[in-house]
Scaffold this motif. Structure first.
Motif, PDB file in Angstrom:
ATOM      1  N   ASP A 179       0.828  -1.209   0.000  1.00 60.97           N
ATOM      2  CA  ASP A 179       0.000   0.000   0.000  1.00 60.97           C
ATOM      3  C   ASP A 179       0.860   1.257   0.000  1.00 60.97           C
ATOM      4  N   ALA A 180       1.894   1.273   0.835  1.00 67.79           N
ATOM      5  CA  ALA A 180       2.782   2.437   0.917  1.00 67.79           C
ATOM      6  C   ALA A 180       3.505   2.657  -0.406  1.00 67.79           C
ATOM      7  N   ALA A 181       3.959   1.581  -1.026  1.00 66.26           N
ATOM      8  CA  ALA A 181       4.644   1.702  -2.314  1.00 66.26           C
ATOM      9  C   ALA A 181       3.685   2.224  -3.373  1.00 66.26           C
ATOM     10  N   GLY A 182       2.438   1.773  -3.334  1.00 72.53           N
ATOM     11  CA  GLY A 182       1.430   2.257  -4.281  1.00 72.53           C
ATOM     12  C   GLY A 182       1.169   3.739  -4.120  1.00 72.53           C
ATOM     13  N   GLU A 183       1.069   4.189  -2.873  1.00 72.75           N
ATOM     14  CA  GLU A 183       0.850   5.611  -2.608  1.00 72.75           C
ATOM     15  C   GLU A 183       2.040   6.437  -3.080  1.00 72.75           C
ATOM     16  N   GLU A 184       3.248   5.943  -2.835  1.00 75.81           N
ATOM     17  CA  GLU A 184       4.451   6.649  -3.274  1.00 75.81           C
ATOM     18  C   GLU A 184       4.506   6.731  -4.798  1.00 75.81           C
ATOM     19  N   LEU A 185       4.128   5.631  -5.451  1.00 77.58           N
ATOM     20  CA  LEU A 185       4.098   5.623  -6.905  1.00 77.58           C
ATOM     21  C   LEU A 185       3.069   6.621  -7.439  1.00 77.58           C
ATOM     22  N   ASP A 186       1.898   6.658  -6.822  1.00 81.46           N
ATOM     23  CA  ASP A 186       0.869   7.624  -7.225  1.00 81.46           C
ATOM     24  C   ASP A 186       1.369   9.058  -7.078  1.00 81.46           C
ATOM     25  N   ASP A 187       2.045   9.346  -5.949  1.00 82.04           N
ATOM     26  CA  ASP A 187       2.586  10.690  -5.724  1.00 82.04           C
ATOM     27  C   ASP A 187       3.634  11.039  -6.777  1.00 82.04           C
ATOM     28  N   ASP A 188       4.524  10.088  -7.063  1.00 81.19           N
ATOM     29  CA  ASP A 188       5.556  10.319  -8.071  1.00 81.19           C
ATOM     30  C   ASP A 188       4.937  10.558  -9.447  1.00 81.19           C
ATOM     31  N   LEU A 189       3.916   9.773  -9.776  1.00 84.37           N
ATOM     32  CA  LEU A 189       3.254   9.938 -11.065  1.00 84.37           C
ATOM     33  C   LEU A 189       2.588  11.302 -11.164  1.00 84.37           C
ATOM     34  N   GLU A 190       1.938  11.720 -10.097  1.00 81.31           N
ATOM     35  CA  GLU A 190       1.285  13.038 -10.087  1.00 81.31           C
ATOM     36  C   GLU A 190       2.315  14.153 -10.259  1.00 81.31           C
ATOM     37  N   THR A 191       3.439  14.038  -9.548  1.00 83.30           N
ATOM     38  CA  THR A 191       4.508  15.040  -9.658  1.00 83.30           C
ATOM     39  C   THR A 191       5.050  15.080 -11.081  1.00 83.30           C
ATOM     40  N   THR A 192       5.288  13.927 -11.665  1.00 81.68           N
ATOM     41  CA  THR A 192       5.813  13.871 -13.019  1.00 81.68           C
ATOM     42  C   THR A 192       4.825  14.452 -14.025  1.00 81.68           C
ATOM     43  N   GLN A 193       3.557  14.137 -13.857  1.00 82.32           N
ATOM     44  CA  GLN A 193       2.545  14.710 -14.763  1.00 82.32           C
ATOM     45  C   GLN A 193       2.505  16.225 -14.636  1.00 82.32           C
ATOM     46  N   ASP A 194       2.594  16.744 -13.411  1.00 78.05           N
ATOM     47  CA  ASP A 194       2.589  18.192 -13.196  1.00 78.05           C
ATOM     48  C   ASP A 194       3.803  18.824 -13.888  1.00 78.05           C
ATOM     49  N   GLU A 195       4.959  18.160 -13.765  1.00 80.62           N
ATOM     50  CA  GLU A 195       6.169  18.701 -14.380  1.00 80.62           C
ATOM     51  C   GLU A 195       6.078  18.687 -15.907  1.00 80.62           C
TER      52      GLU A 195
END
Length: 73
Positions: free
Chosen positions: A54-70
């Protein structure tokens, strides 16, 4: 007899080679190691794994959101 090619790491190959009997093919080794094995026997054998997933999934979601924003502002 039909066959399949698989890719495994050098480490996995070395481990299998160490377990393989002299008169045994790799196919025979895999069958020997897995016969009579029910994957459900291992269910629950890694306590806390769900929380890590679950923690890895949340971290991946956060990273994906950051990358999309960038990329897309």
């Amino acid at each position: 007899m039909p066959s399949k090619n698989i890719t495994i790491t050098e480490d996995a190959y070395d481990r299998l080679t160490a377990l393989k009997r002299e008169d045994e093919s790799f196919s025979e080794l895999v069958v020997r190691l897995t016969e009579g094995t029910d994957p459900m026997d291992f269910a629950g054998s890694c306590p806390g794994l769900g929380e890590h997933v679950d923690a890895a999934g949340e971290e991946l979601d956060d990273d994906l959101e950051t990358t999309q924003d960038e990329l897309f502002g």
